[in-house]
Motif scaffolding. Structure first.
Motif, PDB file in Angstrom:
ATOM      1  N   GLY A   1       0.856  -1.318  -0.061  1.00 15.22           N
ATOM      2  CA  GLY A   1      -0.058  -0.043   0.094  1.00 15.22           C
ATOM      3  C   GLY A   1       0.780   1.417  -0.003  1.00 15.22           C
ATOM      4  O   GLY A   1       0.413   2.446  -0.357  1.00 15.22           O
ATOM      5  N   LYS A   2       2.319   1.080   0.360  1.00 17.43           N
ATOM      6  CA  LYS A   2       2.746   2.415   0.213  1.00 17.43           C
ATOM      7  C   LYS A   2       3.281   2.675  -1.014  1.00 17.43           C
ATOM      8  O   LYS A   2       3.196   2.036  -1.882  1.00 17.43           O
ATOM      9  N   THR A   3       3.232   4.033  -1.361  1.00 21.57           N
ATOM     10  CA  THR A   3       3.562   4.756  -2.579  1.00 21.57           C
ATOM     11  C   THR A   3       4.919   5.653  -2.537  1.00 21.57           C
ATOM     12  O   THR A   3       5.391   6.028  -1.669  1.00 21.57           O
ATOM     13  N   THR A   4       5.531   5.749  -3.922  1.00 21.59           N
ATOM     14  CA  THR A   4       6.640   6.589  -4.041  1.00 21.59           C
ATOM     15  C   THR A   4       6.834   7.161  -5.208  1.00 21.59           C
ATOM     16  O   THR A   4       5.812   6.832  -6.140  1.00 21.59           O
ATOM     17  N   TYR A   5       7.552   8.068  -5.740  1.00 22.69           N
ATOM     18  CA  TYR A   5       7.648   8.735  -7.237  1.00 22.69           C
ATOM     19  C   TYR A   5       8.762   8.645  -7.561  1.00 22.69           C
ATOM     20  O   TYR A   5       9.957   8.498  -6.474  1.00 22.69           O
TER      21      TYR A   5
ATOM     22  N   GLY B   1      14.276  17.021  -6.078  1.00 23.80           N
ATOM     23  CA  GLY B   1      13.937  16.783  -4.743  1.00 23.80           C
ATOM     24  C   GLY B   1      13.680  15.301  -4.456  1.00 23.80           C
ATOM     25  O   GLY B   1      13.088  14.911  -3.471  1.00 23.80           O
ATOM     26  N   LEU B   2      14.424  14.659  -5.582  1.00 20.40           N
ATOM     27  CA  LEU B   2      14.324  12.994  -5.005  1.00 20.40           C
ATOM     28  C   LEU B   2      15.163  12.649  -3.907  1.00 20.40           C
ATOM     29  O   LEU B   2      16.348  12.996  -3.395  1.00 20.40           O
ATOM     30  N   GLY B   3      14.814  11.461  -3.233  1.00 22.14           N
ATOM     31  CA  GLY B   3      15.491  10.986  -1.856  1.00 22.14           C
ATOM     32  C   GLY B   3      16.700  10.226  -2.033  1.00 22.14           C
ATOM     33  O   GLY B   3      17.479  10.140  -1.188  1.00 22.14           O
ATOM     34  N   ILE B   4      16.684   9.431  -3.371  1.00 24.06           N
ATOM     35  CA  ILE B   4      17.867   8.571  -3.614  1.00 24.06           C
ATOM     36  C   ILE B   4      18.160   8.138  -5.073  1.00 24.06           C
ATOM     37  O   ILE B   4      17.111   8.444  -5.787  1.00 24.06           O
ATOM     38  N   VAL B   5      19.247   8.130  -5.380  1.00 20.16           N
ATOM     39  CA  VAL B   5      19.593   7.991  -6.658  1.00 20.16           C
ATOM     40  C   VAL B   5      19.995   6.349  -6.855  1.00 20.16           C
ATOM     41  O   VAL B   5      21.077   5.911  -6.093  1.00 20.16           O
TER      42      VAL B   5
ATOM     43  N   ALA C   1      13.293   3.377  -1.422  1.00 23.29           N
ATOM     44  CA  ALA C   1      12.386   4.747  -1.288  1.00 23.29           C
ATOM     45  C   ALA C   1      11.050   4.210  -0.458  1.00 23.29           C
ATOM     46  O   ALA C   1      10.461   5.048   0.385  1.00 23.29           O
ATOM     47  N   LEU C   2      10.285   3.083  -0.752  1.00 23.49           N
ATOM     48  CA  LEU C   2       9.176   2.769  -0.275  1.00 23.49           C
ATOM     49  C   LEU C   2       9.489   2.446   1.394  1.00 23.49           C
ATOM     50  O   LEU C   2       8.587   2.396   2.151  1.00 23.49           O
ATOM     51  N   GLU C   3      10.691   1.937   1.592  1.00 24.96           N
ATOM     52  CA  GLU C   3      11.163   1.681   2.966  1.00 24.96           C
ATOM     53  C   GLU C   3      11.440   3.208   3.529  1.00 24.96           C
ATOM     54  O   GLU C   3      11.662   2.863   4.881  1.00 24.96           O
ATOM     55  N   GLU C   4      11.576   4.027   2.768  1.00 26.89           N
ATOM     56  CA  GLU C   4      12.155   5.531   3.467  1.00 26.89           C
ATOM     57  C   GLU C   4      13.519   5.039   4.007  1.00 26.89           C
ATOM     58  O   GLU C   4      13.802   5.738   5.060  1.00 26.89           O
ATOM     59  N   ARG C   5      14.448   4.540   3.399  1.00 25.56           N
ATOM     60  CA  ARG C   5      15.899   4.193   3.746  1.00 25.56           C
ATOM     61  C   ARG C   5      16.630   4.944   2.649  1.00 25.56           C
ATOM     62  O   ARG C   5      16.982   4.311   1.776  1.00 25.56           O
TER      63      ARG C   5
ATOM     64  N   LEU D   1      16.632  -8.356  -0.136  1.00 23.16           N
ATOM     65  CA  LEU D   1      15.406  -9.261  -0.661  1.00 23.16           C
ATOM     66  C   LEU D   1      14.041  -9.430   0.299  1.00 23.16           C
ATOM     67  O   LEU D   1      13.251  -9.262  -0.334  1.00 23.16           O
ATOM     68  N   GLY D   2      14.306  -9.251   1.681  1.00 24.77           N
ATOM     69  CA  GLY D   2      13.323  -9.417   2.477  1.00 24.77           C
ATOM     70  C   GLY D   2      12.458  -7.966   2.296  1.00 24.77           C
ATOM     71  O   GLY D   2      11.439  -7.874   2.268  1.00 24.77           O
ATOM     72  N   MET D   3      13.195  -6.767   2.169  1.00 25.08           N
ATOM     73  CA  MET D   3      12.373  -5.536   1.735  1.00 25.08           C
ATOM     74  C   MET D   3      11.785  -5.658   0.452  1.00 25.08           C
ATOM     75  O   MET D   3      10.535  -5.022   0.505  1.00 25.08           O
TER      76      MET D   3
END
Length: 308
Positions: free
Chosen positions: A10-14, A49-53, A253-257, A277-279
């Motif tokens: 259910g989590k979303t990212t862009y 403004g992206l969180g990770i590359v 990104a979905l994990e906010e890591r 793999l677990g994530m």
């Protein structure tokens, strides 16, 4: 732009797909220019403004050659995506071995480019499961380092420089060298061999051949919880599958890591591969089906491969 990507939880990212156009020869012709080009691409991500590359393809090679100085030039976390790529490659090999009813404890495995980041990660895990592991590299010094790294593992170790000679008796071959040209002749694989082509570009998995007594598949590929539409052909047979390197960034990104999860040579361990793999599975990312070129290979076809 990728306006919305939703995992099964259910989590979303862009995000955005940013093209950094380089060819392999540029890495040797002018590495500093290539590193600067990759830095410029990361700065586009900063402005958006992206969180990770995720550094895909040859951009990861350039970035890691830049080392800590590269990281100082940008202000966004970077991952090569190599940990999830290696984990998916190993998962694919283990699945193929099960389907072929291959006894891994007695299997001879060759890792082409096994001293590289992804290759060494695969070798670390497989060396605990197989009978013999052969690492190929052009560098004698790198082979000596790999011998030290794998000392004490279940597998007997051998280091060689000739790819074609190494694969002749191999039950499993993991091709992890990023090369712009063919690195092995398909005629040299023995009947019944399992070949996982994880390098980029995928020289083996996209080569035409009439051999049907072997399994060749593109490794390090992820099945997605929804379509990924980059807007152009990224060399995959379906919009429901994606390279492991890009998938790793989406999962993080979905994990906010937002961290340099895959960075620095030699840091891909079995524990980190299990962690990513677990994530990934938590959000609906799975091992992609086998495909050879653009043709899907079913589990039944793998089981039915004739030897002799």
């Amino acid at each position: 732009d990728i306006p919305e990507f939703q995992g099964t939880g259910g989590k979303t990212t862009y995000g955005s797909f940013i093209a950094c156009n380089i060819i392999p020869e540029m890495l040797t012709a002018d590495i500093e220019q290539v590193i600067s080009k990759v830095v410029e691409s990361c700065k586009v991500a900063e402005k958006l403004g992206l969180g990770i590359v995720a550094l895909g393809g040859f951009t990861s090679i350039a970035g890691e050659r830049g080392g800590e100085e590269f990281l100082k030039r940008i202000h966004v976390p970077v991952t090569t995506g190599n940990t999830l790529t290696a984990a998916l490659a190993v998962e694919g090999v283990l699945k193929a071995a099960r389907l072929r009813e291959l006894d891994l404890s007695k299997a001879k495995v060759v890792v082409i480019g096994g001293a590289g980041d992804i290759g060494s990660g695969c070798a670390r895990v497989l060396a605990e499961k197989v009978g013999e592991i052969i690492i190929t590299s052009r560098s004698v010094a790198n082979l000596e380092l790999m011998e030290k790294m794998l000392r004490g593992c279940h597998a007997k170790f051998k280091g060689v420089q000739d790819n074609n000679e190494a694969v002749k008796d191999a039950d499993i071959v993991v091709a992890a060298a990023s090369a712009a040209h063919s690195i092995v002749d398909i005629a040299n694989f023995k009947a019944g061999a399992i070949i996982c082509d994880i390098g980029y570009p995928k020289n083996i998995a996209y080569t035409d051949t009439d051999r049907r007594d072997i399994l060749i598949f593109a490794g390090g590929i992820c099945s997605l919880p929804q379509e990924f539409k980059a807007g152009f052909d990224i060399g995959l047979p379906s919009s429901k599958v994606l390279y492991g390197c890009f998938s790793e960034a989406i999962v993080l990104a979905l994990e906010e890591r937002y961290e340099n999860f895959s960075w620095g040579k030699g840091n891909i361990t079995g524990a980190k591969m299990a962690e990513i793999l677990g994530m990934a599975r938590k959000h609906g990312f799975e091992l992609a089906p086998f495909f050879w070129g653009h043709r899907l290979v079913t589990d039944e076809e793998v089981k039915a491969i004739k030897v002799g």
